[in-house]
Scaffold this motif. Sequence first.
Motif, PDB file in Angstrom:
ATOM      1  N   SER A 122      34.020 -23.684  -9.725  1.00 48.61           N
ATOM      2  CA  SER A 122      33.709 -24.978  -9.890  1.00 48.61           C
ATOM      3  C   SER A 122      35.062 -25.656 -10.131  1.00 48.61           C
ATOM      4  CB  SER A 122      33.068 -25.252 -11.443  1.00 48.61           C
ATOM      5  OG  SER A 122      31.698 -24.569 -11.548  1.00 48.61           O
ATOM      6  N   TYR A 123      36.154 -25.077 -10.042  1.00 54.56           N
ATOM      7  CA  TYR A 123      37.407 -25.893 -10.236  1.00 54.56           C
ATOM      8  C   TYR A 123      37.939 -26.216  -8.879  1.00 54.56           C
ATOM      9  CZ  TYR A 123      37.621 -24.760 -14.946  1.00 54.56           C
ATOM     10  OH  TYR A 123      37.290 -24.743 -16.300  1.00 54.56           O
ATOM     11  N   ARG A 124      37.432 -25.608  -7.526  1.00 57.25           N
ATOM     12  CA  ARG A 124      37.893 -25.937  -6.172  1.00 57.25           C
ATOM     13  C   ARG A 124      37.597 -27.248  -6.005  1.00 57.25           C
ATOM     14  NH1 ARG A 124      40.373 -26.556  -1.541  1.00 57.25           N
ATOM     15  NH2 ARG A 124      39.879 -25.101   0.055  1.00 57.25           N
ATOM     16  N   PRO A 125      38.793 -28.277  -5.823  1.00 56.75           N
ATOM     17  CA  PRO A 125      38.237 -29.725  -5.745  1.00 56.75           C
ATOM     18  C   PRO A 125      37.844 -29.766  -4.120  1.00 56.75           C
ATOM     19  CG  PRO A 125      40.528 -29.327  -6.313  1.00 56.75           C
ATOM     20  CD  PRO A 125      40.039 -28.005  -5.906  1.00 56.75           C
ATOM     21  N   ASP A 126      36.958 -30.840  -4.305  1.00 59.16           N
ATOM     22  CA  ASP A 126      36.220 -31.319  -3.003  1.00 59.16           C
ATOM     23  C   ASP A 126      37.485 -31.457  -1.832  1.00 59.16           C
ATOM     24  OD1 ASP A 126      33.863 -31.631  -4.326  1.00 59.16           O
ATOM     25  OD2 ASP A 126      34.140 -33.868  -4.775  1.00 59.16           O
ATOM     26  N   HIS A 127      37.330 -31.148  -0.687  1.00 54.39           N
ATOM     27  CA  HIS A 127      38.215 -31.021   0.214  1.00 54.39           C
ATOM     28  C   HIS A 127      37.945 -31.282   1.719  1.00 54.39           C
ATOM     29  CE1 HIS A 127      36.699 -27.063  -0.037  1.00 54.39           C
ATOM     30  NE2 HIS A 127      37.150 -26.689   1.290  1.00 54.39           N
ATOM     31  N   GLN A 128      36.490 -31.385   2.045  1.00 54.04           N
ATOM     32  CA  GLN A 128      36.173 -31.422   3.322  1.00 54.04           C
ATOM     33  C   GLN A 128      35.051 -32.332   3.620  1.00 54.04           C
ATOM     34  OE1 GLN A 128      33.920 -28.006   5.431  1.00 54.04           O
ATOM     35  NE2 GLN A 128      36.002 -27.416   6.301  1.00 54.04           N
ATOM     36  N   TRP A 129      35.250 -33.054   4.595  1.00 57.61           N
ATOM     37  CA  TRP A 129      34.242 -34.187   4.790  1.00 57.61           C
ATOM     38  C   TRP A 129      33.820 -34.363   6.129  1.00 57.61           C
ATOM     39  CZ3 TRP A 129      38.369 -34.480   1.308  1.00 57.61           C
ATOM     40  CH2 TRP A 129      38.110 -34.753   0.086  1.00 57.61           C
ATOM     41  N   LEU A 130      32.570 -34.860   6.535  1.00 58.22           N
ATOM     42  CA  LEU A 130      32.172 -35.422   7.669  1.00 58.22           C
ATOM     43  C   LEU A 130      32.152 -36.864   7.829  1.00 58.22           C
ATOM     44  CD1 LEU A 130      30.747 -35.199  10.591  1.00 58.22           C
ATOM     45  CD2 LEU A 130      28.453 -35.394   9.365  1.00 58.22           C
ATOM     46  N   ILE A 131      32.800 -37.738   8.695  1.00 60.41           N
ATOM     47  CA  ILE A 131      32.914 -38.830   8.678  1.00 60.41           C
ATOM     48  C   ILE A 131      32.393 -39.516   9.784  1.00 60.41           C
ATOM     49  CG2 ILE A 131      34.789 -40.734   8.627  1.00 60.41           C
ATOM     50  CD1 ILE A 131      36.891 -38.695   7.601  1.00 60.41           C
ATOM     51  N   ILE A 132      31.467 -40.397   9.643  1.00 58.84           N
ATOM     52  CA  ILE A 132      30.796 -41.251  10.612  1.00 58.84           C
ATOM     53  C   ILE A 132      30.869 -42.771  10.290  1.00 58.84           C
ATOM     54  CG2 ILE A 132      28.846 -41.536  11.964  1.00 58.84           C
ATOM     55  CD1 ILE A 132      27.937 -38.887  11.678  1.00 58.84           C
ATOM     56  N   GLY A 133      31.223 -43.448  11.461  1.00 56.45           N
ATOM     57  CA  GLY A 133      31.315 -44.946  11.022  1.00 56.45           C
ATOM     58  C   GLY A 133      31.327 -46.093  12.467  1.00 56.45           C
ATOM     59  N   GLY A 134      30.928 -46.958  12.200  1.00 55.64           N
ATOM     60  CA  GLY A 134      30.953 -47.989  13.691  1.00 55.64           C
ATOM     61  C   GLY A 134      32.095 -48.894  13.489  1.00 55.64           C
ATOM     62  N   ALA A 135      32.369 -49.605  14.425  1.00 52.42           N
ATOM     63  CA  ALA A 135      33.597 -50.416  14.766  1.00 52.42           C
ATOM     64  C   ALA A 135      33.792 -51.344  13.531  1.00 52.42           C
ATOM     65  CB  ALA A 135      33.511 -51.331  15.799  1.00 52.42           C
ATOM     66  N   ARG A 136      35.167 -51.423  13.103  1.00 52.49           N
ATOM     67  CA  ARG A 136      35.458 -52.251  11.695  1.00 52.49           C
ATOM     68  C   ARG A 136      35.311 -51.327  10.594  1.00 52.49           C
ATOM     69  NH1 ARG A 136      34.432 -57.977  12.084  1.00 52.49           N
ATOM     70  NH2 ARG A 136      32.999 -57.772  10.397  1.00 52.49           N
ATOM     71  N   SER A 137      34.695 -50.321  10.448  1.00 45.60           N
ATOM     72  CA  SER A 137      34.593 -49.607   9.195  1.00 45.60           C
ATOM     73  C   SER A 137      35.854 -48.802   9.227  1.00 45.60           C
ATOM     74  CB  SER A 137      33.377 -48.536   9.448  1.00 45.60           C
ATOM     75  OG  SER A 137      33.741 -47.589  10.264  1.00 45.60           O
ATOM     76  N   GLY A 138      35.818 -48.080   7.834  1.00 47.80           N
ATOM     77  CA  GLY A 138      37.280 -47.347   7.750  1.00 47.80           C
ATOM     78  C   GLY A 138      37.453 -47.102   6.202  1.00 47.80           C
ATOM     79  N   SER A 139      38.765 -46.719   6.146  1.00 46.95           N
ATOM     80  CA  SER A 139      39.188 -46.655   4.652  1.00 46.95           C
ATOM     81  C   SER A 139      40.391 -47.534   4.302  1.00 46.95           C
ATOM     82  CB  SER A 139      39.787 -45.034   4.456  1.00 46.95           C
ATOM     83  OG  SER A 139      38.548 -44.267   4.578  1.00 46.95           O
ATOM     84  N   THR A 140      40.376 -48.164   3.198  1.00 52.24           N
ATOM     85  CA  THR A 140      41.495 -48.939   2.804  1.00 52.24           C
ATOM     86  C   THR A 140      42.688 -48.144   2.290  1.00 52.24           C
ATOM     87  OG1 THR A 140      40.596 -49.285   0.802  1.00 52.24           O
ATOM     88  CG2 THR A 140      40.082 -51.001   2.203  1.00 52.24           C
ATOM     89  N   PHE A 141      43.669 -48.798   2.108  1.00 51.84           N
ATOM     90  CA  PHE A 141      45.027 -47.969   1.639  1.00 51.84           C
ATOM     91  C   PHE A 141      44.816 -47.227   0.484  1.00 51.84           C
ATOM     92  CE2 PHE A 141      47.965 -50.239   4.466  1.00 51.84           C
ATOM     93  CZ  PHE A 141      48.930 -49.402   5.051  1.00 51.84           C
ATOM     94  N   HIS A 142      45.177 -45.842   0.746  1.00 50.43           N
ATOM     95  CA  HIS A 142      45.307 -44.929  -0.386  1.00 50.43           C
ATOM     96  C   HIS A 142      46.208 -43.933  -0.061  1.00 50.43           C
ATOM     97  CE1 HIS A 142      42.445 -43.313   2.562  1.00 50.43           C
ATOM     98  NE2 HIS A 142      42.610 -42.106   2.001  1.00 50.43           N
ATOM     99  N   MET A 143      46.436 -43.014  -1.132  1.00 48.21           N
ATOM    100  CA  MET A 143      47.064 -41.864  -0.972  1.00 48.21           C
ATOM    101  C   MET A 143      46.030 -40.604  -1.193  1.00 48.21           C
ATOM    102  SD  MET A 143      50.699 -41.998  -3.168  1.00 48.21           S
ATOM    103  CE  MET A 143      52.167 -43.020  -2.518  1.00 48.21           C
ATOM    104  N   ASP A 144      46.298 -39.364  -0.831  1.00 48.99           N
ATOM    105  CA  ASP A 144      45.375 -38.421  -0.714  1.00 48.99           C
ATOM    106  C   ASP A 144      45.289 -37.780  -2.194  1.00 48.99           C
ATOM    107  OD1 ASP A 144      43.821 -38.631   1.665  1.00 48.99           O
ATOM    108  OD2 ASP A 144      45.321 -37.660   2.839  1.00 48.99           O
TER     109      ASP A 144
END
Length: 551
Positions: free
Chosen positions: A332-354
């Motif tokens: 249960s201690y394994r941090p989330d680490h893998q993602w499927l990402i789908i989005g349309g034009a203009r979508s995305g992620s704002t500034f962050h550090m991993d």
Amino acid sequence: MFTSGFSNCSSSVASMETMATVPALERENVSKRTRREAGWKRDGGAEIGRYGVMPVGNLMLDSAQCTREEYERLRVRALGLYFSALPDELVLRVLGELTAADLASFSVASKMCYVYAHNHDLWRSLVFNTPFAAVAAPEREEQLSLSGLRFAENWKSTYMQTNASSRQSKVPGQTRPTVPVLGHKPREFYPVYSDVLFHAWKCFSSSIDPAWLHRSNIPHVAAEALGVDEFRIKFGKPNLPVVVENVTTQWPAYHKWTRDYLIESSRGQRFNAGGYLFTMEEYFSYLDKVHDEQPLYLFDKAFVSRVPAWENEFAVPEYFKSDLFKVLEGTSYRPDHQWLIIGGARSGSTFHMDPNATSAWNAVIRGRKKWVLFPPDALPPGVVPNEDGSDVCSPVSVMEWFLNFYASATAMPECYETICEEGDCLFVPQGWWHIVLNLDDVNVAVTQNFADPDHLVEVLLFLRTKSEKRISGVRDELRGALCDVFESELQEHYPEEYRLASARIEDFLSQSGIWKRLRRTAPENIRSETSEAAEPAKNQTSAEFHFDFLQ
């Protein structure tokens, strides 16, 4: 109580003269063409915003038609004495607490009320049945299933269609005649001066500027020409970004993951998009019609468990297979680490550090992505972290940042940017700020965070010194123990690497003499080569310290 007081306000507003009763502002009979010829433009020469919204600065230019004093008197008459005293941001927050029926009632109190009541975020929040303040980034453990959602041309029409069934008779044996649900057709009232409303409309309606797509200063290297050792020497250990080309072209997913395949192979499963659960068919239907400032972004960490067949259709690139968090696999201690990402034009992620001081890779299967990155010791324009770095104040949407800050960012020598095409894989170095803008109608990618052995010092120092709220990817009750469990597993499986990393940290902290201060504000980035001096870097951001040591 609130609704009752608001109803009284609405009735008093409704008895007031509306905008059209002010002679200097009567434009109801003026055609749109006449308005354009008369110079009714917003900044930049484009047409004014939806519903006739204009920036406040235009009020000075239009003073021959309406002075500021006249407009302020008009605003009082249209919104009411007390409501008009509120700043526009607070007006929208108050309206965000209303039901759809109350919001509709408010919209007919005056023409100015109509304009405020049709802010698209208000109706978007009603569709998702969430507080207005949470619409930008819903962060909830529970997820709302949006089965049956069919996005219309705007959020108000979507709300009307989504709730049409609730208007059917609930009395057994009785039926009501079917009434067609009419879509919302915006009306324009001139003028309404509001920077808040205009900026929201501008972010909502603006397209991706071609000027954002020309610069690229991150190296691109073909996978065939880049070995694992060379990658580590040139990019991994120095902690520098690189785009490795032709990575996903070798995956079965590159050829199979079309829209039809993703829908058919995931029948019966729902995926997280912005905190809500969609089937693939529902989500792609949403993408077909939405044109929003911040489109919902499918970002699902459980996609492999939902559709096990997908796990065999992509692979971790050879450069990133050394992930020290693997020692926690199956726990249960394994941090989330893998993602499927789908989005349309203009979508995305704002500034962050991993999270958790990890590095990351992001591999594009469909579409293109615009990336802007800054190293750990450079703060991107428009981004303001709080004192301990646990929260970041930045523009709500990716489009808002690009519209307002991209130009100033490109003037900074620390700004790195590029576009990832289909087949490309970007290495995101540990501790780097980054923002992502999707460019095409459908963008599909897989991304993964990993604890890089070359940057184990940074990961351990983060886990040892950061508050529990900064640690992510595990259940709240496990955050406090994550560091101890991880270090115990490292001692068992990677004893030499753990010994060296711990020795570097302890040596540095003992030399610097600031251990107590580090317990409160630890560094986001510590370069893991050899140390000459244990002095804080002079360039400090967000009240955190960055160190160069072991160099």
